[in-house]
Design an enzyme around this catalytic site. Structure first.
Site, short mmCIF file in Angstrom:
data_model
loop_
_atom_site.label_atom_id
_atom_site.label_comp_id
_atom_site.label_asym_id
_atom_site.label_seq_id
_atom_site.Cartn_x
_atom_site.Cartn_y
_atom_site.Cartn_z
N SER A 51 42.30 34.96 37.67
CA SER A 51 41.45 35.95 38.34
C SER A 51 40.57 35.25 39.37
O SER A 51 40.49 34.01 39.40
CB SER A 51 40.56 36.66 37.31
OG SER A 51 39.60 35.74 36.82
N ASP A 75 45.44 37.63 39.61
CA ASP A 75 45.02 38.86 38.92
C ASP A 75 43.87 39.51 39.71
O ASP A 75 42.87 38.84 40.02
CB ASP A 75 44.56 38.46 37.52
CG ASP A 75 44.34 39.65 36.60
OD1 ASP A 75 44.99 40.69 36.80
OD2 ASP A 75 43.52 39.51 35.66
N GLU A 82 47.85 48.69 42.58
CA GLU A 82 47.30 49.55 41.52
C GLU A 82 46.91 50.91 42.05
O GLU A 82 46.32 51.04 43.12
CB GLU A 82 46.09 48.88 40.86
CG GLU A 82 45.45 49.75 39.78
CD GLU A 82 44.55 49.00 38.81
OE1 GLU A 82 44.64 47.76 38.75
OE2 GLU A 82 43.76 49.66 38.12
N HIS A 92 39.32 47.29 30.66
CA HIS A 92 39.07 45.86 30.49
C HIS A 92 37.98 45.59 29.45
O HIS A 92 37.10 46.42 29.23
CB HIS A 92 38.65 45.24 31.82
CG HIS A 92 39.75 45.23 32.83
ND1 HIS A 92 39.71 45.96 33.99
CD2 HIS A 92 40.94 44.59 32.84
CE1 HIS A 92 40.82 45.76 34.67
NE2 HIS A 92 41.59 44.94 33.99
N GLY A 124 44.18 45.78 30.94
CA GLY A 124 43.25 46.15 29.86
C GLY A 124 43.92 46.40 28.53
O GLY A 124 43.58 47.33 27.82
N SER A 144 44.24 44.37 25.73
CA SER A 144 43.88 43.64 24.52
C SER A 144 43.67 44.62 23.37
O SER A 144 43.24 45.75 23.58
CB SER A 144 42.59 42.83 24.75
OG SER A 144 42.90 41.61 25.40
N ILE A 199 46.73 40.63 29.01
CA ILE A 199 45.87 40.33 27.86
C ILE A 199 44.96 39.15 28.20
O ILE A 199 45.45 38.06 28.50
CB ILE A 199 46.75 40.00 26.62
CG1 ILE A 199 47.54 41.26 26.20
CG2 ILE A 199 45.89 39.49 25.47
CD1 ILE A 199 48.63 41.02 25.19
N ASP A 200 43.69 39.38 28.15
CA ASP A 200 42.70 38.33 28.39
C ASP A 200 41.66 38.30 27.26
O ASP A 200 41.43 37.28 26.63
CB ASP A 200 42.03 38.57 29.75
CG ASP A 200 41.10 37.43 30.14
OD1 ASP A 200 41.00 36.45 29.39
OD2 ASP A 200 40.45 37.52 31.21
N SER A 201 41.08 39.46 26.99
CA SER A 201 39.98 39.50 26.01
C SER A 201 40.40 38.97 24.64
O SER A 201 39.60 38.31 23.95
CB SER A 201 39.45 40.93 25.86
OG SER A 201 38.92 41.38 27.07
P1 13P Z 1 41.81 42.87 28.57
O1 13P Z 1 40.35 42.79 28.88
O2 13P Z 1 42.12 44.08 27.77
O3 13P Z 1 42.34 41.64 27.94
O4 13P Z 1 42.58 43.07 29.97
C1 13P Z 1 42.96 41.97 30.75
C2 13P Z 1 43.44 42.37 32.10
O5 13P Z 1 43.75 43.50 32.39
C3 13P Z 1 43.56 41.30 33.10
O6 13P Z 1 43.90 41.81 34.35
O1 G3H Z 2 41.01 41.96 34.38
C1 G3H Z 2 40.19 41.08 34.35
C2 G3H Z 2 40.47 39.84 33.59
O2 G3H Z 2 40.15 40.00 32.24
C3 G3H Z 2 39.78 38.69 34.22
O3 G3H Z 2 38.44 38.71 33.94
O4 G3H Z 2 37.29 38.44 36.14
O5 G3H Z 2 36.16 37.80 33.98
O6 G3H Z 2 38.06 36.42 34.87
P1 G3H Z 2 37.41 37.79 34.79
ZN ZN Z 3 43.15 43.76 34.73
#
Ligand code: 13P
Ligand code: G3H
Ligand code: ZN
Length: 332
Positions: free
Chosen positions: A56, A94, A146, A190, A235, A237, A278-280
C-alpha cells in the site's frame, strides 16, 4: 525502467483466468515487514499456491518503496530456494490513488497495480483508471480498478459509509476503462471493526458479534453482467476471534472487533471472485503472538525472540486461508 519480468514476477492475467475457471481465489496479502514477506512466501511454497504480495501507499511510506520492491524480488529467489522452481508471485500496488504513483510502481518493477478512484465521481473514476490502464498495458502490467465504496476507518483509504457497487454500471465501467479486474463493494470493509455492534446480532452463548451477510445478490448480478470477468474483494479479513482473545488477554484492547465469516469468503471464492485481500488478519496474528510472547517472557528483549513466533503465527494463518478458505493450494 525495470520490467517485472526480469525480476521473475508475473502479472495477474493467467492466474485470474485459471482461478475464475477453477472456482478458487488467489490470496492477496499485504506486507510491510520482512517477517510478513517470509511468512507469505513460506506459506505459498508449502501449499503450492500462486500469491499476490501487495504494497500500500502506507507500506511504501513505512518501509521505503525501493526496499519493498527488492523484498519482492527477494521473495521470488527465496521461493526458489525453498524448493519451488517456478513460483507465481505478483507484486501489486494496493489502493494506488494517483496516476503518478501507479506509474512509479510500474517503472520500478510492479507486475500489477490498483488504481482506486472509487471515491471520485463516476466519469472521473473512469478517466483516471483508463489513463493508468493505457500506461500499464504498454508494459504488460495488469490493472485493478474499483467501483463502489467500502466503509472503513482504519487505514489511509477510509470512508465512513459504504456504497454497494451498482451492477448496472459494471459493463460500461470495465469496457471504457479496459481494466483487467474489478474491485466491488458488497459489504466488506477495511480494518478489524467491519461492522458496528448495532449492525450485528450477538451469539447468546459466546457473546460474540455475528455480522450481517455479504450482498451475494449484488455479486451474482455483477457476474451475470460480466461473465468470467475477474472480481476482487477488498476488506476480507475474518478477524479470528482466538487472536482477538489472545490480544485482549495479554494487555490489548480490541472490544467487539469483527470480520467477514470465512464460510462467506469460501462461497465467494467459488464465484468470479478471484482475488481476496487480507491485511488485518496478518496484523492480528502478529500482534497476538508478540503480546503473548512478551507477557510470558518479560526479561527477553531480542526482537528475533518475539518475531519468530509472530512469523510462525502469520504463516499458520496464511496457510489456513489458502487451504481452507480460498482453495488456491496445489494450483501452481
Ligand atoms: P482487511 O483490512 O480486511 O484485511 O482488508 C485488506 C485490504 O482490502 C487491502 O487492500
Ligand atoms: O486496504 C488497505 C490495506 O489494509 C493497507 O492498509 O494503508 O494501513 O497500509 P495501510
Ligand atoms: Zn483494500
Amino acid at each position: 525502467m525495470v520490467s517485472y519480468k526480469e525480476l521473475g514476477l508475473v502479472n495477474t492475467k493467467e492466474m485470474f483466468a485459471k482461478a475464475v475457471k477453477g472456482g478458487y481465489a488467489i490470496p492477496a496479502f499485504n506486507f510491510n515487514t520482512m517477517e510478513q514477506m517470509q511468512a507469505i512466501v513460506q506459506a505459498a511454497v508449502e501449499t503450492k499456491s500462486p500469491v499476490i504480495m501487495q504494497v500500500s501507499k502506507g507500506a511504501r511510506n513505512y518501509a521505503n518503496a525501493t526496499i519493498l520492491r527488492y523484498m519482492a524480488q527477494g521473495a521470488v529467489e527465496y521461493a526458489k530456494e525453498l524448493g519451488c522452481p517456478n513460483p507465481q508471485i505478483v507484486l501489486h500496488l494496493d489502493h494506488g490513488d494517483t496516476f503518478e504513483l501507479c506509474k512509479d510502481c510500474i517503472d520500478m518493477g510492479f507486475s500489477s497495480v490498483m488504481i482506486d478512484g472509487s471515491s471520485l465521481p463516476y466519469e472521473e473514476n473512469i478517466a483516471l483508471a483508463k489513463k493508468v490502464v493505457d500506461y500499464a498495458h504498454q508494459y504488460d502490467v495488469t490493472v485493478e480498478a474499483e467501483l463502489g465504496v467500502l466503509a472503513g476507518v482504519e487505514d489511509e483509504v477510509s470512508s465512513a459509509v459504504s456504497h454497494y457497487t451498482k451492477p448496472e454500471e459494471v459493463i460500461d465501467f470495465s469496457q471504457r476503462t479496459g481494466c483487467d479486474s474489478l474491485a466491488i463493494s458488497i459489504g466488506t470493509s477495511h480494518g478489524a471493526y467491519k461492522f458496528t455492534p448495532a449492525q450485528c446480532t450477538r451469539d447468546p452463548k459466546t457473546g460474540k458479534l455475528v455480522p450481517p451477510p455479504l450482498a451475494f445478490d449484488i455479486l451474482h448480478e455483477i457476474e451475470k453482467k460480466l461473465p468470467g470477468f475477474p472480481i476482487v474483494l477488498h476488506g476480507s479479513s475474518s478477524v479470528p476471534q482466538d487472536e482477538v482473545d489472545t490480544i485482549n488477554k495479554f494487555g490489548g484492547k480490541l472490544p467487539d472487533a469483527v470480520g467477514i465469516p470465512e464460510e462467506q469468503l469460501r462461497e465467494a471464492s467459488k464465484s468470479a471472485v478471484c482475488k481476496i485481500n487480507i491485511d488485518s488478519d496478518s496484523r492480528l496474528a502478529m500482534t497476538a503472538a508478540i503480546r503473548k510472547y512478551l507477557a510470558e517472557n518479560p526479561s527477553h528483549f531480542d526482537p528475533r525472540q518475539y518475531l519468530k513466533p509472530a512469523r510462525e503465527n502469520m504463516k499458520k494463518m496464511y496457510i489456513h486461508k489458502i487451504v481452507n478458505v480460498l482453495g488456491s493450494n496445489d494450483k501452481l
